[in-house]
Design an enzyme around this catalytic site. Sequence first.
Site, PDB file in Angstrom:
ATOM      1  N   GLU A   2      -4.176   4.205   7.189  1.00  0.00           N
ATOM      2  CA  GLU A   2      -4.116   3.770   5.360  1.00  0.00           C
ATOM      3  C   GLU A   2      -4.620   4.851   4.007  1.00  0.00           C
ATOM      4  O   GLU A   2      -3.757   4.774   3.916  1.00  0.00           O
ATOM      5  CB  GLU A   2      -4.816   2.881   4.416  1.00  0.00           C
ATOM      6  CG  GLU A   2      -4.071   1.756   3.695  1.00  0.00           C
ATOM      7  CD  GLU A   2      -4.728   0.980   2.412  1.00  0.00           C
ATOM      8  OE1 GLU A   2      -4.813   0.995   1.636  1.00  0.00           O
ATOM      9  OE2 GLU A   2      -5.844   0.528   3.291  1.00  0.00           O
ATOM     10  N   SER A  27     -10.377  -0.351   3.385  1.00  0.00           N
ATOM     11  CA  SER A  27      -9.594  -0.876   4.497  1.00  0.00           C
ATOM     12  C   SER A  27      -8.708   0.730   5.783  1.00  0.00           C
ATOM     13  O   SER A  27      -7.803   1.449   4.817  1.00  0.00           O
ATOM     14  CB  SER A  27      -7.743  -1.443   4.573  1.00  0.00           C
ATOM     15  OG  SER A  27      -8.116  -3.190   3.978  1.00  0.00           O
ATOM     16  N   ARG A  43       0.759  -1.246   0.077  1.00  0.00           N
ATOM     17  CA  ARG A  43      -0.222  -0.221   0.244  1.00  0.00           C
ATOM     18  C   ARG A  43       0.222   0.918  -0.244  1.00  0.00           C
ATOM     19  O   ARG A  43       0.818   2.202   0.746  1.00  0.00           O
ATOM     20  CB  ARG A  43      -1.061   0.184   1.229  1.00  0.00           C
ATOM     21  CG  ARG A  43      -1.586  -1.181   1.540  1.00  0.00           C
ATOM     22  CD  ARG A  43      -2.336  -1.013   0.425  1.00  0.00           C
ATOM     23  NE  ARG A  43      -4.044  -1.648   0.434  1.00  0.00           N
ATOM     24  CZ  ARG A  43      -3.740  -2.977   0.215  1.00  0.00           C
ATOM     25  NH1 ARG A  43      -2.813  -3.708  -0.844  1.00  0.00           N
ATOM     26  NH2 ARG A  43      -4.684  -3.914   0.358  1.00  0.00           N
TER      27      ARG A  43
HETATM   28  N1  EPU Z   1     -10.755 -10.504  10.794  1.00  0.00           N
HETATM   29  C1  EPU Z   1     -11.495 -10.472  12.282  1.00  0.00           C
HETATM   30  N2  EPU Z   1     -12.418 -10.075  12.884  1.00  0.00           N
HETATM   31  C2  EPU Z   1     -12.799  -8.853  11.509  1.00  0.00           C
HETATM   32  C3  EPU Z   1     -11.775  -8.342  10.509  1.00  0.00           C
HETATM   33  C4  EPU Z   1     -10.760  -9.078   9.940  1.00  0.00           C
HETATM   34  O1  EPU Z   1     -11.242 -11.642  13.347  1.00  0.00           O
HETATM   35  O2  EPU Z   1     -13.813  -7.523  11.601  1.00  0.00           O
HETATM   36  C5  EPU Z   1      -9.636 -11.575  10.759  1.00  0.00           C
HETATM   37  C6  EPU Z   1     -10.249 -12.688   9.442  1.00  0.00           C
HETATM   38  O3  EPU Z   1     -11.255 -13.788   9.922  1.00  0.00           O
HETATM   39  C7  EPU Z   1      -9.449 -13.080   8.595  1.00  0.00           C
HETATM   40  C8  EPU Z   1      -8.501 -12.544   8.830  1.00  0.00           C
HETATM   41  O4  EPU Z   1      -8.090 -10.730  10.089  1.00  0.00           O
HETATM   42  O5  EPU Z   1      -8.697 -14.359   9.130  1.00  0.00           O
HETATM   43  C9  EPU Z   1      -7.706 -10.941   7.712  1.00  0.00           C
HETATM   44  O6  EPU Z   1      -9.118 -10.501   7.310  1.00  0.00           O
HETATM   45  P1  EPU Z   1      -8.930 -10.513   5.669  1.00  0.00           P
HETATM   46  O7  EPU Z   1      -8.983 -11.856   4.521  1.00  0.00           O
HETATM   47  O8  EPU Z   1     -10.695  -9.915   5.217  1.00  0.00           O
HETATM   48  O9  EPU Z   1      -8.271  -9.220   5.023  1.00  0.00           O
HETATM   49  P2  EPU Z   1      -8.114  -8.150   5.813  1.00  0.00           P
HETATM   50  O10 EPU Z   1      -6.213  -8.587   5.682  1.00  0.00           O
HETATM   51  O11 EPU Z   1      -8.425  -7.623   6.921  1.00  0.00           O
HETATM   52  C10 EPU Z   1      -6.925  -7.235   3.094  1.00  0.00           C
HETATM   53  C11 EPU Z   1      -6.545  -5.729   3.029  1.00  0.00           C
HETATM   54  C12 EPU Z   1      -8.172  -5.817   2.067  1.00  0.00           C
HETATM   55  C13 EPU Z   1      -8.534  -7.060   0.931  1.00  0.00           C
HETATM   56  C14 EPU Z   1      -8.374  -8.571   1.631  1.00  0.00           C
HETATM   57  C15 EPU Z   1      -7.985  -9.810   1.040  1.00  0.00           C
HETATM   58  C16 EPU Z   1      -4.629  -4.607   3.804  1.00  0.00           C
HETATM   59  C17 EPU Z   1      -5.233  -3.199   4.743  1.00  0.00           C
HETATM   60  N3  EPU Z   1      -6.490  -5.036   3.714  1.00  0.00           N
HETATM   61  O12 EPU Z   1      -7.055  -7.033   4.449  1.00  0.00           O
HETATM   62  O13 EPU Z   1      -7.786  -4.571   1.263  1.00  0.00           O
HETATM   63  O14 EPU Z   1      -9.584  -6.861   0.317  1.00  0.00           O
HETATM   64  O15 EPU Z   1      -7.068  -8.041   2.571  1.00  0.00           O
HETATM   65  O16 EPU Z   1      -7.400  -9.012   0.161  1.00  0.00           O
HETATM   66  O17 EPU Z   1      -4.348  -4.951   3.325  1.00  0.00           O
HETATM   67  C18 EPU Z   1      -8.079  -2.201   0.828  1.00  0.00           C
HETATM   68  O18 EPU Z   1      -6.856  -2.028   0.977  1.00  0.00           O
HETATM   69  O19 EPU Z   1      -9.204  -1.430   1.262  1.00  0.00           O
HETATM   70  C19 EPU Z   1      -8.612  -3.499   1.897  1.00  0.00           C
HETATM   71  C20 EPU Z   1      -9.661  -3.629   1.545  1.00  0.00           C
END
Ligand code: EPU
Length: 356
Positions: A352, A250, A164
């Site tokens: 972010e 995010s 990012r």
């Molecule tokens: N989780 C929780 N509770 C929550 C949110 C997440 O327990 O409220 C857990 C999920 O169950 C999962 C882990 O945290 O085990 C990660 O969650 P998720 O797979 O939704 O992905 P993320 O790491 O939260 C990142 C990117 C997203 C992207 C997704 C999928 C960043 C900052 N965010 O989110 O990007 O869509 O992976 O690749 O890297 C964005 O940048 O705006 C964005 C949406």
Amino acid sequence: MLVENNVPLQAFNSLHIVAKAQRLVRIAQESDLQALLSDPKLAALPKFVLGGGSNIVLTGDVRALVLKVEIKARRLVQETAKAFVVEAGAGENWHDFVSWTLAQGYPGLENLALIPGTVGASPVQNIGAYGVELQDRFASLDAIDLQTGQLFSLDAAQCAFGYRDSVFKHGAGAVAGTHQRLGLKERAVILRVRLSLPKAWKPVLGYADLDRKMAEHHCTNPTAQQVYDWVCEIRRAKLPDPQVIGNAGSFFKNPTVTPEQCDDIIARDPKVVHYHLADGTIKLAAGWMIDACGWRGKSVGQAGVYEKQALVLVNRGTVDGSDGATGGEVMTLARAIQTSVYERFGIRLEIEPVVV
Ligand code: EPU
């Protein structure tokens, strides 16, 4: 070229925060920018480049001259033995561009479907999702230097992509070590972006949510269209549609820590979601940590933490009303979350979006 005064920005930022641009110019083509820069008064003003407004928090009226980039056009610029090179104007909607490439028979962007914002903003934050980042498909971009009016092109290395992150998020200055680095923050307007989509396409899988979709559909070798459909379904299920609920995706980056730091956190919180990276560091799921601190569904004024994904802050007001969150409320909530996560995990979450 028309300079508009006191332009409401509510519809131009995906958090739908009420704020005005004191002065705004729409850039529909390169010549609009050249005309602006040849006017000494306008050229001298501080400027703020606005794309789709999906990665900004407005904390008040914008005093800088807002350049609203609306450059359109998308085309195949080159076909080599190995790849299709496609180009899009910076003002094109990112998701529409992804859909167009697939419809033309150029797969490779399907994991990046439904990311809000414009093509011009995509390299700035090196957008990424489901195992693909823009840098994996990036060929080059054209931009105008706001100080000199010169047109220049950058390849991937010159964009200095990170998680990012890119050269467009940093001001000019020295980096640790000896050499100077060319930071382009507030210095450049991206006009066009070119992506290279390999003809030897294979799906990028291995992400838990996508694996679940494959199992559900009893499918081991999906097409690009299937991956696209699944990514759209996954995102619609857990991320709010900015047309309905204001948000900036995010709100925090996923932090990386050393194995020792991670062991320390696991000793206290065995369930912490973490991923081992190729360089030996460990990425922690910020959404999980925020959730574990009890923030999911909570609010400060009209700013809230999304019920289905704690990494996303939302505006609980209506998208077209003035009953919504202020940028100040969003930032107060963000800081309270940062404090909680720091107190429990010893990790400072980095915001972010760009705070304006
Ligand atoms: N989780 C929780 N509770 C929550 C949110 C997440 O327990 O409220 C857990 C999920 O169950 C999962 C882990 O945290 O085990 C990660 O969650 P998720 O797979 O939704 O992905 P993320 O790491 O939260 C990142 C990117 C997203 C992207 C997704 C999928 C960043 C900052 N965010 O989110 O990007 O869509 O992976 O690749 O890297 C964005 O940048 O705006 C964005 C949406």
